[in-house]
Design a protein around this motif. Structure first.
Motif, PDB file in Angstrom:
ATOM      1  N   LEU A 297       0.820  -1.200   0.000  1.00  0.00           N
ATOM      2  CA  LEU A 297       0.000   0.000   0.000  1.00  0.00           C
ATOM      3  C   LEU A 297       0.858   1.256   0.000  1.00  0.00           C
ATOM      4  O   LEU A 297       0.570   2.227  -0.715  1.00  0.00           O
ATOM      5  CB  LEU A 297      -0.947  -0.010   1.206  1.00  0.00           C
ATOM      6  N   ALA A 298       1.938   1.240   0.785  1.00  0.00           N
ATOM      7  CA  ALA A 298       2.838   2.396   0.826  1.00  0.00           C
ATOM      8  C   ALA A 298       3.485   2.629  -0.541  1.00  0.00           C
ATOM      9  O   ALA A 298       3.582   3.771  -1.014  1.00  0.00           O
ATOM     10  CB  ALA A 298       3.905   2.191   1.892  1.00  0.00           C
ATOM     11  N   GLN A 299       3.934   1.549  -1.194  1.00  0.00           N
ATOM     12  CA  GLN A 299       4.566   1.687  -2.507  1.00  0.00           C
ATOM     13  C   GLN A 299       3.570   2.195  -3.545  1.00  0.00           C
ATOM     14  O   GLN A 299       3.893   3.085  -4.343  1.00  0.00           O
ATOM     15  CB  GLN A 299       5.142   0.351  -2.959  1.00  0.00           C
ATOM     16  N   ALA A 300       2.343   1.653  -3.522  1.00  0.00           N
ATOM     17  CA  ALA A 300       1.334   2.111  -4.473  1.00  0.00           C
ATOM     18  C   ALA A 300       0.978   3.572  -4.229  1.00  0.00           C
ATOM     19  O   ALA A 300       0.770   4.338  -5.183  1.00  0.00           O
ATOM     20  CB  ALA A 300       0.086   1.236  -4.360  1.00  0.00           C
ATOM     21  N   ALA A 301       0.924   3.990  -2.956  1.00  0.00           N
ATOM     22  CA  ALA A 301       0.636   5.386  -2.633  1.00  0.00           C
ATOM     23  C   ALA A 301       1.722   6.302  -3.170  1.00  0.00           C
ATOM     24  O   ALA A 301       1.443   7.368  -3.738  1.00  0.00           O
ATOM     25  CB  ALA A 301       0.485   5.552  -1.121  1.00  0.00           C
ATOM     26  N   GLN A 302       2.978   5.883  -3.025  1.00  0.00           N
ATOM     27  CA  GLN A 302       4.081   6.701  -3.528  1.00  0.00           C
ATOM     28  C   GLN A 302       4.080   6.754  -5.051  1.00  0.00           C
ATOM     29  O   GLN A 302       4.345   7.811  -5.646  1.00  0.00           O
ATOM     30  CB  GLN A 302       5.401   6.160  -2.989  1.00  0.00           C
ATOM     31  N   GLU A 303       3.769   5.634  -5.698  1.00  0.00           N
ATOM     32  CA  GLU A 303       3.707   5.627  -7.158  1.00  0.00           C
ATOM     33  C   GLU A 303       2.572   6.508  -7.679  1.00  0.00           C
ATOM     34  O   GLU A 303       2.627   6.996  -8.802  1.00  0.00           O
ATOM     35  CB  GLU A 303       3.527   4.200  -7.662  1.00  0.00           C
ATOM     36  N   SER A 304       1.552   6.718  -6.834  1.00  0.00           N
ATOM     37  CA  SER A 304       0.430   7.560  -7.248  1.00  0.00           C
ATOM     38  C   SER A 304       0.681   9.042  -7.008  1.00  0.00           C
ATOM     39  O   SER A 304      -0.163   9.876  -7.331  1.00  0.00           O
ATOM     40  CB  SER A 304      -0.844   7.137  -6.515  1.00  0.00           C
ATOM     41  N   GLY A 305       1.833   9.377  -6.410  1.00  0.00           N
ATOM     42  CA  GLY A 305       2.180  10.781  -6.224  1.00  0.00           C
ATOM     43  C   GLY A 305       2.417  11.211  -4.799  1.00  0.00           C
ATOM     44  O   GLY A 305       2.798  12.354  -4.544  1.00  0.00           O
ATOM     45  N   MET A 306       2.208  10.331  -3.823  1.00  0.00           N
ATOM     46  CA  MET A 306       2.439  10.697  -2.428  1.00  0.00           C
ATOM     47  C   MET A 306       3.903  10.494  -2.050  1.00  0.00           C
ATOM     48  O   MET A 306       4.628   9.746  -2.698  1.00  0.00           O
ATOM     49  CB  MET A 306       1.550   9.858  -1.499  1.00  0.00           C
ATOM     50  N   THR A 307       4.305  11.148  -1.002  1.00  0.00           N
ATOM     51  CA  THR A 307       5.665  11.011  -0.481  1.00  0.00           C
ATOM     52  C   THR A 307       5.605  10.688   1.010  1.00  0.00           C
ATOM     53  O   THR A 307       4.670  11.082   1.716  1.00  0.00           O
ATOM     54  CB  THR A 307       6.490  12.296  -0.676  1.00  0.00           C
ATOM     55  N   PHE A 308       6.611   9.937   1.471  1.00  0.00           N
ATOM     56  CA  PHE A 308       6.726   9.614   2.895  1.00  0.00           C
ATOM     57  C   PHE A 308       6.929  10.911   3.675  1.00  0.00           C
ATOM     58  O   PHE A 308       7.737  11.763   3.300  1.00  0.00           O
ATOM     59  CB  PHE A 308       7.915   8.679   3.108  1.00  0.00           C
ATOM     60  N   VAL A 309       6.167  11.062   4.772  1.00  0.00           N
ATOM     61  CA  VAL A 309       6.271  12.281   5.568  1.00  0.00           C
ATOM     62  C   VAL A 309       6.899  11.998   6.933  1.00  0.00           C
ATOM     63  O   VAL A 309       7.935  12.559   7.280  1.00  0.00           O
ATOM     64  CB  VAL A 309       4.894  12.943   5.749  1.00  0.00           C
TER      65      VAL A 309
END
Length: 343
Positions: A297-309
């Motif tokens: 889920l974290a990887q898919a979120a980052q691939e969709s444009g999100m960044t780790f905060v």
């Protein structure tokens, strides 16, 4: 330490104000969270008050729910709220209060989103710290974010309420964003079958059902959440997910709070994340976010444009006798709805 009852309502309200906590202005949220939760309806007491010198001097708040651990259904108890008056701090109150948590009848004890002193107390009582559960955010528009933060700061200074849009107003608009996504209307039987199948894909996952999701997202007194379903072109129910409006600091974010999908169909998760972005833009949110420790889920979120905060403090204690390595958390299913992150 005493179980909460209405006789302590006024003293508890004074405690909220002294501690400058949001519940001082939102008694209906307190009622929803601790007195109307599914576990409370089943008879569990989820809220304790510390009485000192005749006044409420501290509180302990819990969440109880079943979890799946390697396919076995166990009971868990999460420790979400822990506050004590400043005059009682530094007296090892954590060690005095922790047994009220550890003695509760649950095989797994989860300590979510807590401050460092309480985490230290938990570690002294047999808890292991969990690393990797983190927030991932995409800021959608720089100017919109600056404007939202300025408004939030002004509301904070003037003690005005934050902007909390009523989700019901946006339902028709959300359904127009993707022909395969609509407001959840599948039967409880269909939803529970999908949820169980999805949750059993992981070594650890909270065992959600339709009743819990309705309480968590549709019965919130501030109308902050919506439950949606993703149906493929063949008409099959493929995923159920929840969006929730979150006041993050002094800006507003649309949180993907829960998402249940078949891991063998990662394209469904990508489509939901794309919808999440479209929904955030349509609702005027300054950002969108996901809170998870799950690697996929974290990887898919980052691939969709999100960044780790940032990573959040969490800990757990396993009294079940079933091996559950805290270092394997990237394989667990965790999301914002599992914690106190939605409020």
């Amino acid at each position: 330490m005493i179980e909460y009852s209405d006789r302590y309502r006024d003293r508890l309200n004074r405690f909220w104000h002294v501690m400058k906590l949001g519940l001082a202005h939102e008694p209906e949220v307190f009622k929803w969270k601790y007195l109307e939760a599914p576990a409370a309806r089943a008879g569990s007491r989820l809220f304790l008050v510390v009485i000192d010198e005749g006044e409420v001097a501290g509180i302990l708040g819990f969440t109880e729910c079943p979890v799946y651990v390697h396919g076995q259904k166990l009971m868990s108890c999460a420790f979400n709220d822990w506050y004590i008056l400043p005059r009682l701090r530094g007296k090892r109150m954590g060690d005095k209060l922790m047994p009220y948590f550890t003695s509760r009848p649950a095989e797994l004890k989860l300590h979510f989103l807590s401050n460092p002193p309480s985490i230290k107390a938990a570690l002294r009582h047999g808890f292991d710290q969990l690393h990797g559960i983190a927030a991932h955010i995409e800021y959608l528009a720089y100017l919109a974010r600056v404007h939202s933060m300025a408004q939030g700061a002004w509301r904070k200074l003037t003690r005005r309420a934050r902007r909390r849009p009523q989700m019901k107003r946006y339902l028709k608009r959300l359904e127009q964003l993707d022909s395969c996504v609509k407001v959840l209307d599948a039967s409880d039987e269909q939803v529970n079958e999908l949820l169980t199948r999805c949750q059993l894909q992981y070594p650890f996952a909270c065992a959600r059902d339709a009743e819990y999701l309705r309480w968590r997202y549709l019965e919130h007194p501030k109308d902050l959440g919506v439950l949606l379903q993703f149906t493929c072109e063949a008409g099959l129910l493929r995923a159920v997910f929840a969006l929730a409006w979150r006041c993050a600091g002094v800006s507003d974010a649309l949180l993907l709070a829960d998402v249940y999908y078949d891991r063998q169909r990662p394209q469904d998760l990508k489509r939901i994340l794309r919808f999440h972005r479209q929904a955030a833009l349509a609702m005027g949110a300054s950002s969108r976010s996901v809170y998870t420790g799950n690697r996929e889920l974290a990887q898919a979120a980052q691939e969709s444009g999100m960044t780790f905060v940032r990573e959040h403090l969490n800990a757990f204690r396993n009294d079940s006798g079933i091996a559950l390595d805290p270092r394997s958390i990237p394989e667990w299913y965790t999301c914002g709805g599992d914690s106190d992150y939605v409020s």
